[in-house]
Design an enzyme around this catalytic site. Structure first.
Site, short mmCIF file in Angstrom:
data_model
loop_
_atom_site.label_atom_id
_atom_site.label_comp_id
_atom_site.label_asym_id
_atom_site.label_seq_id
_atom_site.Cartn_x
_atom_site.Cartn_y
_atom_site.Cartn_z
N LYS A 107 46.46 -66.12 20.76
CA LYS A 107 46.26 -66.90 19.53
C LYS A 107 44.82 -67.40 19.46
CE LYS A 107 48.82 -65.78 17.87
NZ LYS A 107 49.81 -64.86 17.95
N CYS B 1 45.47 -51.72 5.18
CA CYS B 1 45.12 -51.53 3.78
C CYS B 1 46.35 -51.90 2.94
CB CYS B 1 44.70 -50.12 3.41
SG CYS B 1 43.25 -49.55 4.28
N GLU C 285 50.47 -65.41 25.20
CA GLU C 285 50.52 -65.60 23.76
C GLU C 285 49.55 -66.70 23.32
OE1 GLU C 285 51.49 -63.95 21.38
OE2 GLU C 285 51.79 -65.32 19.72
N LYS D 54 47.26 -57.51 9.82
CA LYS D 54 48.59 -57.92 10.25
C LYS D 54 49.49 -56.73 10.54
CE LYS D 54 51.88 -61.39 9.80
NZ LYS D 54 51.51 -61.84 11.14
N ARG E 121 46.66 -57.43 5.04
CA ARG E 121 46.66 -56.06 5.56
C ARG E 121 45.25 -55.49 5.76
NH1 ARG E 121 51.64 -53.67 4.99
NH2 ARG E 121 50.68 -51.63 5.09
N GLU F 209 42.23 -64.50 18.96
CA GLU F 209 42.36 -63.88 17.63
C GLU F 209 41.66 -64.67 16.54
OE1 GLU F 209 46.55 -61.65 16.79
OE2 GLU F 209 46.73 -63.77 17.29
N TRP G 150 41.22 -52.07 5.10
CA TRP G 150 40.89 -52.29 6.52
C TRP G 150 40.24 -51.00 6.95
CZ3 TRP G 150 42.03 -50.27 11.38
CH2 TRP G 150 41.74 -51.11 12.46
N ASN H 268 46.42 -45.72 1.77
CA ASN H 268 46.59 -46.46 3.02
C ASN H 268 47.05 -45.45 4.06
OD1 ASN H 268 47.34 -48.26 5.08
ND2 ASN H 268 49.33 -48.66 4.16
N GLY H 269 46.30 -45.31 5.15
CA GLY H 269 46.70 -44.36 6.18
C GLY H 269 45.49 -43.58 6.66
N HIS I 292 43.78 -64.78 42.78
CA HIS I 292 43.33 -63.42 43.02
C HIS I 292 42.24 -62.99 42.05
CE1 HIS I 292 46.54 -63.01 45.90
NE2 HIS I 292 47.35 -63.53 45.01
C1 G6P Z 1 48.80 -56.76 14.82
C2 G6P Z 1 49.00 -58.19 14.38
C3 G6P Z 1 49.73 -58.98 15.47
C4 G6P Z 1 51.04 -58.28 15.80
C5 G6P Z 1 50.83 -56.82 16.17
C6 G6P Z 1 52.15 -56.07 16.24
O1 G6P Z 1 47.91 -56.72 15.87
O2 G6P Z 1 47.75 -58.80 14.09
O3 G6P Z 1 50.00 -60.29 15.01
O4 G6P Z 1 51.64 -58.96 16.88
O5 G6P Z 1 50.05 -56.16 15.18
O6 G6P Z 1 52.72 -56.05 14.96
P1 G6P Z 1 54.25 -55.95 14.65
O7 G6P Z 1 54.35 -56.04 13.16
O8 G6P Z 1 54.71 -54.63 15.18
O9 G6P Z 1 54.94 -57.08 15.34
#
Ligand code: G6P
Length: 611
Positions: A488, A2, A484, A606, A27, A491, A73, A99-100, A507
Site C-alpha cells: 500500500k 485502458c 500488504e 487497477k 483503468r 503504491e 494505460w 483496450n488490449g 537474515h
Molecule cells: C493491479 C492492481 C492491484 C491488484 C492487482 C490484481 O496491480 O493495482 O490493486 O491487487 O492488479 O488485480 P485483481 O483484480 O486480479 O485482484
C-alpha cells in the site's frame, strides 16, 4: 487496462462519454480521447487525465448522438497526444478505440507498409484500424464484414469499438480477452469496459464473451460471433447502485473504501452465516463441496493484493482444514510448467476478475483437469465465467487503484471457506466452529473501532512524510499483512517499503536499520507475541523507529515503540482483517501529505488486462 466507452442513442453523446471515462479512469490515465460523429467525425485527444482532455476541448463543438471515448494505460508507445486513442485509419474511413494488445502487430504492420500504409503513432491499435480499412477498401465490403475479417487476422487481446465514416449511424464493438459490457437503454445503447459508466442510465446489461461482435445500427443491436454466427443477447439485470461508485463526501475513493470495510465485510458474510450462528453456507460452492472436502491439495493463485489475500488463505486453510495449500503468483504459475494433478483444486483470487495472468493460469489449470474455483468481486467478469464455481466477495465497486476492501473481503471469504472445510472435515469441533463464527461476526464492529483512530494515524503519518524506506514486519497471519501494508505504502506514496517475516529480519534487512528507518511491527498478542517482542528489541537496539500495531491494553511492545496503534482483541483467525486497517490508513495519509494522487498513483492501473 485502458477504459473504453461508446454511446449511440438520442441524447448528446459527449457528456455520457466524458462521465464514463471519468468512471473508468482507474483503468489508466496516461491520455484520454473522444470521437463524436455529427455529419463529420470529430476527434479530440490529450495526454494526461480526462480533466486535461476536457480543458483541451474547451468550447469546441462536440454535438452528436454517437461517439466513443478512451482512457489509456500505455503499452505500445509513450503517453503522448499522438499515441492517444481514438486512432483514425490513413484514409479516414475508420476510427477505433482499443483496450488490449495486438501481439502480431509487427507482422501486420510490415504487410500494410508493403501496401503503402504509413503510420503516425507507435501503437498496435493504429495497425488494427488500418488493417480494417485495407480489407474494407480492397474487398469493397461492408464495415461490419471488414471488422470481423480483420479480427480473424489478429493475435492478441482486444476490446474495441469502431466507427466507419461511410456508415456513421453504426458502432461496432468486439471483444477477445478484454472486457466489454453493453448497456441496453430505451432506444439507446452504451458500451463500456465495465458497468460503472452505464449504471446511471440503465441496469440492463449484456456481457460480451470472447469472439462476440455487437453491431449497434440506428439504435438496433445485432449480436454475432466473429465468424458471423448469430447470437441471442443475454440481457442481465445488474444489482449496482450509483451511490456505490460516487465518493459520497469522502475526499478520495481510497478513504471511502477503507471506511466501507465494516459494511463490505458484513455484505460478504451476510446470508452465508446461518441466523443461529451455527453454520456457514457458501451457495456458490455447494455443487463442488464434496470434492473440496476431499481435496488433497489446494493451489491459490492471484496477483498483487489478491496474492497477499491468498497467503492469508494458505495459513487459514492449512490450520483449520488441514489441507495442504500452495500459493502462486498467477504469472509464475502459468509460465513455469507447474505440476497440476486432476484432483487438485485451484482457487483464483481476483478483485476485477479480468487480470490477464490470472485468467491464463485458470485456463492452464482447467486444461490440466483441475477443478478451478474463483473468488472475485466484479459480477459478470471473466474469471467467474471461466471457473467451475466460486464465491463473490460483495465488496461493491472498488475504484481506488490501491486495493483495500477487496483484500479484506477476499480474506473474509477465505476465512469462511477455511472454517467450513475445517468443520466438514471434522478438524474442528462444532463448538469451536461456532466460536469462530462469532469471532467473524464481531469483525465489522471491531473495524469501526479501529477506524476511530484515523486521526491518530494521521498524526503519526506526519512524522514520516520525508522517509525514503520503510520495513514492515509480521509473523504468521501478520506476515501477509506486512506485505500488504508495504505494498500500500509503495503504491501510493512512492516510498520504498518491504514486508518481511519478522524472524527473517536477521537474515538481511537488519543491516538497513538505523535511526532513519521506520519499522512497522504488526504485533497483536497472538501465539508468537513473545518472539515478536524479541524482534522489536533487535530493531530498537539498532535505533530503528518503531511503529507498532498492538492489541488494546498491550504495554510491553507499546512501551518499546515510538508510536503505536491499538486494535481490539480478537482470535487469530480474524486478526489479519483488523491489523491491515491501520496500515491502509497510514499509507493513505503519508501519500496525501506527500502530495501524491492516492486514487490514481503513477504508472499503475487497477485492472491489469495485459500480460
Ligand atoms: C493491479 C492492481 C492491484 C491488484 C492487482 C490484481 O496491480 O493495482 O490493486 O491487487 O492488479 O488485480 P485483481 O483484480 O486480479 O485482484
Amino acid at each position: 487496462m485502458c477504459g473504453i466507452v461508446g454511446y449511440s442513442g438520442n441524447r448528446e453523446a459527449y457528456p455520457v462519454i466524458i462521465n464514463g471515462l471519468k468512471r473508468l479512469e482507474y483503468r489508466g490515465y496516461d491520455s484520454a480521447g473522444i470521437c463524436i460523429v455529427d455529419g463529420e467525425t470529430k476527434i479530440y485527444k490529450q495526454e494526461g487525465k480526462v480533466a486535461d482532455l476536457e480543458k483541451h476541448i474547451g468550447d469546441s463543438p462536440v454535438n452528436g448522438t454517437i461517439g466513443i471515448g478512451h482512457t489509456r494505460w500505455a503499452t505500445h508507445g509513450e503517453p503522448n497526444n499522438t499515441n492517444a486513442h481514438p486512432h483514425m485509419s490513413m484514409n479516414g474511413k475508420f476510427t477505433i478505440i482499443h483496450n488490449g494488445i495486438i501481439e502480431n502487430y509487427v507482422h501486420l504492420k510490415s504487410r500494410l507498409e508493403r501496401r503503402g500504409y504509413e503510420f503516425i503513432s507507435e501503437t498496435d491499435t493504429e495497425i488494427l484500424v488500418n488493417l480494417i480499412e485495407y480489407i474494407y477498401l480492397k474487398g469493397n465490403i461492408s464495415a461490419e464484414i471488414a471488422v470481423r475479417l480483420a479480427l480473424t487476422k489478429v493475435i492478441g487481446a482486444y476490446g474495441i469499438v469502431v466507427i466507419c465514416k461511410d456508415e456513421p449511424d453504426m458502432l461496432i464493438a468486439a471483444r477477445k480477452g478484454s472486457p466489454l459490457v453493453i448497456g441496453v437503454g430505451d432506444n439507446e445503447y452504451f458500451i463500456a469496459s465495465d458497468a460503472t459508466p452505464i449504471i446511471e442510465y440503465t441496469n440492463s446489461v449484456i456481457f460480451l464473451n470472447d469472439n462476440d461482435v455487437a453491431i449497434i445500427h440506428k439504435n438496433e443491436l445485432t449480436l454475432k460471433t466473429v465468424m458471423n454466427e448469430a447470437l441471442k443477447p443475454n440481457i442481465q439485470t445488474l444489482d449496482l447502485d450509483i451511490e456505490e461508485i460516487e465518493k459520497n463526501g469522502f475526499d478520495h475513493f481510497m478513504l471511502k473504501e477503507i471506511f466501507e470495510q465494516p459494511r463490505s465485510i458484513r455484505d460478504t458474510f451476510r446470508g452465508r452465516i446461518s441466523t443461529n450462528l451455527k453454520n456457514i453456507h457458501l451457495g456458490g460452492l455447494f455443487q463442488v463441496l464434496p470434492r473440496l472436502i476431499k481435496a488433497k491439495r489446494i493451489i491459490l493463485i492471484g496477483c498483487g493484493t489478491s496474492w497477499h489475500a491468498a497467503l492469508v488463505g494458505e495459513y487459514l486453510i492449512e490450520e483449520f482444514a488441514r489441507i495442504p495449500v500452495e500459493v502462486e503468483y498467477a504469472s509464475e504459475f502459468r509460465y513455469r510448467n507447474p505440476i497440476i494433478f486432476k484432483d487438485d483444486i485451484v482457487i483464483a483470487i481476483s478483485q476485477s476478475g479480468e487480470t490477464a495472468d490470472t485468467l491464463a493460469a485458470i485456463r492452464l489449470a482447467r486444461e490440466a483437469g483441475a477443478l478451478v474455483l474463483g473468488i472475485c468481486n466484479v459480477v459478470g467478469s471473466s474469471i467467474p465465467r471461466e471457473t467451475d464455481a466460486g464465491v463473490y466477495t460483495h465488496a461493491g465497486p472498488e475504484i481506488g487503484v490501491a486495493s483495500t476492501k477487496a483484500f479484506s473481503t477476499q480474506v473474509t471469504v477465505l476465512t469462511l471457506m477455511a472454517m467450513l472445510l475445517g468443520r466438514k472435515r471434522e478438524v474442528i469441533t462444532q463448538e469451536r466452529y461456532e466460536q469462530l463464527i462469532s469471532e467473524m461476526i464481531a469483525v465489522p464492529d471491531k473495524i469501526e473501532k479501529i477506524l476511530e483512530s484515523n486521526g491518530k494515524v494521521q498524526s503519526i503519518a506526519q512524522m514520516f512524510i520525508d522517509s525514503t524506506n520503510f520495513l514492515y514486519l509480521g509473523r504468521g497471519y501478520f506476515f501477509p499483512v506486512a506485505l500488504e501494508g508495504a505494498l500500500k505504502l509503495k503504491e501510493i506514496s512512492y516510498i520504498h517499503a518491504e514486508g518481511y517475516p519478522a524472524a527473517e529480519m536477521k537474515h538481511g534487512p537488519i543491516a538497513l536499520i538505523d535511526e532513519k528507518m521506520p519499522v512497522v511491527v504488526i504485533a497483536p498478542q497472538d501465539s508468537s507475541y513473545d518472539k515478536v517482542v524479541s524482534n522489536v528489541q533487535e530493531v530498537k537496539a539498532r535505533k530503528g523507529v518503531i511503529i507498532s500495531i498492538v492489541t488494546e491494553g498491550d504495554t510491553v511492545i507499546r512501551d518499546m515503540s515510538d508510536y503505536s496503534i491499538e486494535i481490539p482483541k480478537a482470535s487469530e483467525i480474524v486478526e489479519s482483517l483488523l491489523a491491515v486497517i491501520p496500515l491502509q490508513l497510514l499509507a493513505y495519509h503519508i501519500a496525501l501529505m506527500r502530495g501524491c494522487n492516492v486514487d490514481q498513483p503513477r504508472n499503475l492501473a487497477k485492472s491489469v488486462t495485459v500480460e
